[in-house]
Design a protein around this motif. Structure first.
Motif, short mmCIF file in Angstrom:
data_model
loop_
_atom_site.label_atom_id
_atom_site.label_comp_id
_atom_site.label_asym_id
_atom_site.label_seq_id
_atom_site.Cartn_x
_atom_site.Cartn_y
_atom_site.Cartn_z
N LEU A 60 24.00 43.34 27.89
CA LEU A 60 25.39 43.33 27.43
C LEU A 60 26.27 43.67 28.63
N THR A 61 27.30 42.87 28.84
CA THR A 61 28.09 43.04 30.06
C THR A 61 29.52 42.60 29.81
N ALA A 62 30.39 42.85 30.77
CA ALA A 62 31.80 42.48 30.65
C ALA A 62 32.27 41.99 32.01
N SER A 63 32.55 40.70 32.12
CA SER A 63 32.87 40.13 33.43
C SER A 63 34.27 40.50 33.90
N HIS A 64 35.23 40.55 32.97
CA HIS A 64 36.61 40.93 33.30
C HIS A 64 37.05 41.95 32.24
N LEU A 65 37.22 43.19 32.65
CA LEU A 65 37.59 44.25 31.72
C LEU A 65 38.73 45.06 32.32
N SER A 66 39.95 44.73 31.92
CA SER A 66 41.13 45.44 32.42
C SER A 66 41.13 45.55 33.94
N GLY A 67 40.75 44.45 34.59
CA GLY A 67 40.73 44.43 36.05
C GLY A 67 39.42 44.85 36.68
N ALA A 68 38.50 45.38 35.88
CA ALA A 68 37.19 45.79 36.40
C ALA A 68 36.15 44.71 36.15
N ASN A 69 35.07 44.76 36.92
CA ASN A 69 33.96 43.82 36.83
C ASN A 69 32.70 44.61 36.52
N LEU A 70 32.28 44.57 35.24
CA LEU A 70 31.04 45.23 34.85
C LEU A 70 29.89 44.24 34.76
N TRP A 71 30.13 43.02 35.23
CA TRP A 71 29.14 41.95 35.27
C TRP A 71 28.28 42.07 36.52
N GLY A 72 28.92 42.35 37.65
CA GLY A 72 28.22 42.48 38.91
C GLY A 72 28.54 41.34 39.86
N GLY A 73 28.29 41.57 41.14
CA GLY A 73 28.52 40.55 42.14
C GLY A 73 29.98 40.34 42.47
N ASN A 74 30.31 39.14 42.95
CA ASN A 74 31.68 38.83 43.33
C ASN A 74 32.58 38.71 42.10
N SER A 75 33.87 38.96 42.30
CA SER A 75 34.85 38.90 41.23
C SER A 75 35.71 37.65 41.38
N TYR A 76 35.97 36.98 40.25
CA TYR A 76 36.78 35.77 40.30
C TYR A 76 38.26 36.12 40.34
N VAL A 77 38.98 35.54 41.31
CA VAL A 77 40.43 35.71 41.45
C VAL A 77 41.05 34.31 41.46
N HIS A 78 41.96 34.07 40.54
CA HIS A 78 42.54 32.74 40.43
C HIS A 78 43.22 32.31 41.73
N GLY A 79 42.92 31.10 42.15
CA GLY A 79 43.49 30.57 43.37
C GLY A 79 42.73 30.94 44.63
N GLU A 80 41.82 31.90 44.52
CA GLU A 80 41.05 32.35 45.69
C GLU A 80 39.54 32.22 45.49
N GLY A 81 39.11 32.00 44.24
CA GLY A 81 37.69 31.87 43.95
C GLY A 81 37.01 33.22 43.79
N TYR A 82 35.71 33.25 44.06
CA TYR A 82 34.93 34.48 43.93
C TYR A 82 34.97 35.27 45.24
N LEU A 83 35.41 36.51 45.10
CA LEU A 83 35.59 37.36 46.28
C LEU A 83 34.72 38.61 46.18
N GLU A 84 34.33 39.12 47.34
CA GLU A 84 33.59 40.37 47.40
C GLU A 84 34.57 41.52 47.30
N LEU A 85 34.64 42.11 46.09
CA LEU A 85 35.61 43.18 45.82
C LEU A 85 34.86 44.37 45.19
N PRO A 86 34.17 45.15 46.01
CA PRO A 86 33.36 46.25 45.46
C PRO A 86 34.19 47.25 44.67
N GLU A 87 35.48 47.35 44.97
CA GLU A 87 36.32 48.31 44.25
C GLU A 87 36.57 47.90 42.80
#
Length: 308
Positions: free
Chosen positions: A70-97
């Motif tokens: 069970l996971t949550a890819s986009h949760l109020s700006g957080a990524n509980l899915w893991g790995g890179n985060s999708y940002v519209h217009g920029e694609g998947y970015l390495e955003l550990p924060e």
């Protein structure tokens, strides 16, 4: 008949084994793993009664995909899915924060009674900074072990309560602007051999079922190294408030058989789901693991014979 055998390796995992065949049907792993992969409990391996594995773990294309979780890819700006985060217009970015975690707190029940096993757990959900965002009560049940038919079932129930002072917003890459990538919620990553497997729904087949609605969805594949097939079926519980209820939040299927096999009954495929402070989101799903290439008629027959 000897019942299912349950073994708890404290601090690590719980395994469930069919003593008649000696097959370990599943391992529920709750030991934290790599922070970049958004630590969370997961099930892997998941096996058929014949002993064939129907999950993948840390594949080279998505290291954070781990069996059934069970996971949550986009949760109020957080990524509980893991790995890179999708940002519209920029694609998947390495955003550990942005990468958060789901933490095991304790077990409320671990029981085996004949051919039924129950694992009830308490968890907490956190963003990168460690604040408490949600509390979850999870219940995983193994049941309906039918050795002659070569099938068994797992029911996954989760109740997630918002502990913030503001709403929790469940989204997905699609709600963030990427088409046909609405993954979030309960997610199954199939084995590499299930690429190009047969995707089956109540009224259609194939990858075109991505983003559609339906009471169930299945994927059938052929194992490497043997002549056998297996089918994994996902079904919604009737009380899920996003399915079949006027004014509810409709679930849509995320499904792929290329470049990998995966299924998720998404909570937020096209639109965000907002959970108010103190409110609880409750979902229940059934996963059927079968030792054969089931078609639509066989799946319908099984689900009719095993009502919720």
């Amino acid at each position: 008949m000897t019942g299912l055998r349950l073994v708890h390796a404290h601090g690590d995992r719980i395994t469930v084994t069919d003593p008649e065949s000696g097959v370990e049907l599943l391992a529920y792993v709750y030991r934290p793993e790599a922070a970049w992969e958004a630590p969370k409990p997961y099930i892997h391996p998941l096996r058929t009664l014949a002993g064939d594995v129907v999950t993948d773990y840390r594949p080279n294309d998505h290291r954070w995909h781990k069996g059934l979780s069970l996971t949550a890819s986009h949760l109020s700006g957080a990524n509980l899915w893991g790995g890179n985060s999708y940002v519209h217009g920029e694609g998947y970015l390495e955003l550990p924060e942005r990468v958060g975690s789901m933490a095991h707190v304790g077990f409320e029940e671990i029981t085996a009674d004949g051919d039924r096993v129950v694992v009830a757990e308490r968890l907490t959900w956190h963003p990168y900074g460690g604040e408490l965002w949600a509390e979850e009560r999870r219940r995983i049940e193994v049941h309906d072990v039918e050795r002659a038919a070569g099938s068994w079932a797992l029911t996954w129930s989760s109740a997630i309560t918002n502990r913030r002072e503001e709403p929790l917003r469940f989204g997905s890459p699609t709600t963030a602007g990427r088409e046909l990538a609405g993954y979030t919620g309960l997610f199954w990553r199939g084995p590499r051999a299930f690429r190009d497997g047969r995707i089956i729904g109540p009224e259609g087949e194939g990858p075109g079922l991505m983003g559609t609605q339906g009471a169930w969805l299945a994927l059938s594949g052929e194992h490497d190294g043997t002549d056998g097939h297996a089918t994994v079926v996902f079904a919604h519980a009737p009380e899920n408030d996003h399915w079949g209820e006027a004014g509810g939040h409709p679930a849509h299927w995320f499904v792929r058989n290329e470049p990998f096999a995966g299924i998720a009954p998404s909570w937020a495929f096209h639109d965000e789901l907002e959970l108010a402070p103190g409110d609880t989101l409750t979902r229940r799903y059934r996963v059927v693991v079968a030792d054969a290439a089931w078609g639509r008629a066989r799946i319908d027959e099984y689900l009719t014979a095993h009502p919720w």
